[in-house]
Design a protein around this motif. Structure first.
Motif, short mmCIF file in Angstrom:
data_model
loop_
_atom_site.label_atom_id
_atom_site.label_comp_id
_atom_site.label_asym_id
_atom_site.label_seq_id
_atom_site.Cartn_x
_atom_site.Cartn_y
_atom_site.Cartn_z
N UNK A 13 -5.25 5.66 13.23
CA UNK A 13 -5.21 4.30 14.18
C UNK A 13 -4.96 3.40 13.18
N UNK A 14 -4.43 2.08 13.79
CA UNK A 14 -4.38 0.82 13.27
C UNK A 14 -5.35 0.36 12.13
N UNK A 15 -6.64 0.24 12.86
CA UNK A 15 -7.93 -0.04 12.00
C UNK A 15 -8.05 0.78 10.84
N UNK A 16 -8.02 2.13 11.35
CA UNK A 16 -8.30 3.29 9.92
C UNK A 16 -7.51 3.04 8.82
N UNK A 17 -6.11 2.73 9.42
CA UNK A 17 -5.00 2.58 8.19
C UNK A 17 -5.15 1.54 7.44
N UNK A 18 -5.42 0.35 8.12
CA UNK A 18 -6.04 -1.04 7.31
C UNK A 18 -6.90 -0.70 6.40
N UNK A 19 -7.88 -0.25 7.05
CA UNK A 19 -9.24 -0.11 6.02
C UNK A 19 -8.87 0.89 4.85
N UNK A 20 -8.08 2.01 4.89
CA UNK A 20 -7.64 2.92 4.17
C UNK A 20 -6.91 2.07 2.90
N UNK A 21 -5.97 1.41 3.30
CA UNK A 21 -5.26 0.83 2.26
C UNK A 21 -5.87 -0.26 1.71
N UNK A 39 2.79 9.78 0.33
CA UNK A 39 2.79 9.34 1.53
C UNK A 39 1.83 8.07 1.47
N UNK A 40 0.73 8.25 0.96
CA UNK A 40 -0.17 7.29 0.72
C UNK A 40 -0.01 6.35 -0.29
N UNK A 41 0.79 6.80 -1.11
CA UNK A 41 0.87 6.00 -2.55
C UNK A 41 2.27 5.01 -1.90
N UNK A 111 0.74 12.24 -6.10
CA UNK A 111 1.51 11.17 -6.93
C UNK A 111 0.30 10.35 -7.40
N UNK A 112 0.73 9.86 -8.64
CA UNK A 112 -0.20 8.87 -9.36
C UNK A 112 0.56 7.50 -9.14
N UNK A 113 -0.27 6.54 -8.78
CA UNK A 113 0.42 5.13 -8.57
C UNK A 113 -0.40 4.35 -9.63
N UNK A 114 0.28 3.43 -10.16
CA UNK A 114 -0.35 2.64 -11.50
C UNK A 114 0.25 1.47 -11.49
N UNK A 115 -0.37 0.46 -12.15
CA UNK A 115 0.15 -0.84 -12.23
C UNK A 115 0.94 -0.84 -13.47
N UNK A 116 2.18 -1.38 -13.60
CA UNK A 116 3.12 -1.27 -14.61
C UNK A 116 2.70 -1.65 -15.77
#
Length: 172
Positions: A13-21, A39-41, A111-116
């Motif tokens: 849901x929209x609220x769940x997605x905002x909290x997750x992000x 997909x989450x990355x 996936x690994x997401x990192x700050x460059x």
């Protein structure tokens, strides 16, 4: 039809997605790299990069705007203090997504997401004081180019005798 709807709902849901992000963005800012699904990355990249851009302008308004997304005072303080200072000269692209092998349990793409700027393997330490040069689209008249080229041709001939003389640093 889904015309023009680019947001990935991630099955939430929209609220769940905002909290997750928001939680994932806080973890990314705090730890500088996190492992998650691909997909989450990708969704996190579109969420956190505008926040980092906003953090480059350290005003009360931008702090309150970023806080409304993250809801964590310590993370917001670290974002404005440390990360914004490191990415000050970067025009964008603050994150990097590296694909990892699929997760064994459900075969999800990981996936690994990192700050460059925090990865020392890929980034070479560049001087922070380099200013961005302004570029001009138009070449201008050829007259100015000819005038500036003439003094440049004379300087190597004048510098040749000075290069032969030993410097005091080499003898000491």
């Amino acid at each position: 039809m889904r015309h023009g709807k680019k947001v990935n709902h991630l099955g939430r849901t929209d609220s769940h997605r905002k909290a997750l992000l928001a939680n994932m963005a806080s973890s990314l800012i705090e730890h500088k790299r996190i492992t998650t699904t691909l997909a989450k990355a990708r969704a996190l990249r579109t969420y956190v990069e505008p926040l980092i851009t906003k953090a480059k302008n350290d005003t009360t308004h931008s702090r309150r705007t970023v806080f409304s997304y993250l809801q964590n005072k310590e993370v917001v303080a670290e974002l404005f203090r440390d990360i914004a200072e490191k990415v000050a000269n970067r025009p964008g692209g603050y994150t990097r997504i590296i694909k990892l092998p699929n997760r064994p349990g459900d075969n999800a793409e990981m996936a690994l997401i990192e700050l460059v700027d925090y990865n020392t393997v890929y980034t070479k330490e560049a001087p922070a004081a380099t200013e961005k040069k302004s570029t001009r689209r138009r070449g201008g008249s050829g007259k100015a180019k000819k005038v500036s080229a003439a003094p440049a041709a004379e300087t190597p001939a004048n510098d040749a005798p000075a290069a032969d003389a030993p410097s005091t640093e080499e003898t000491a």
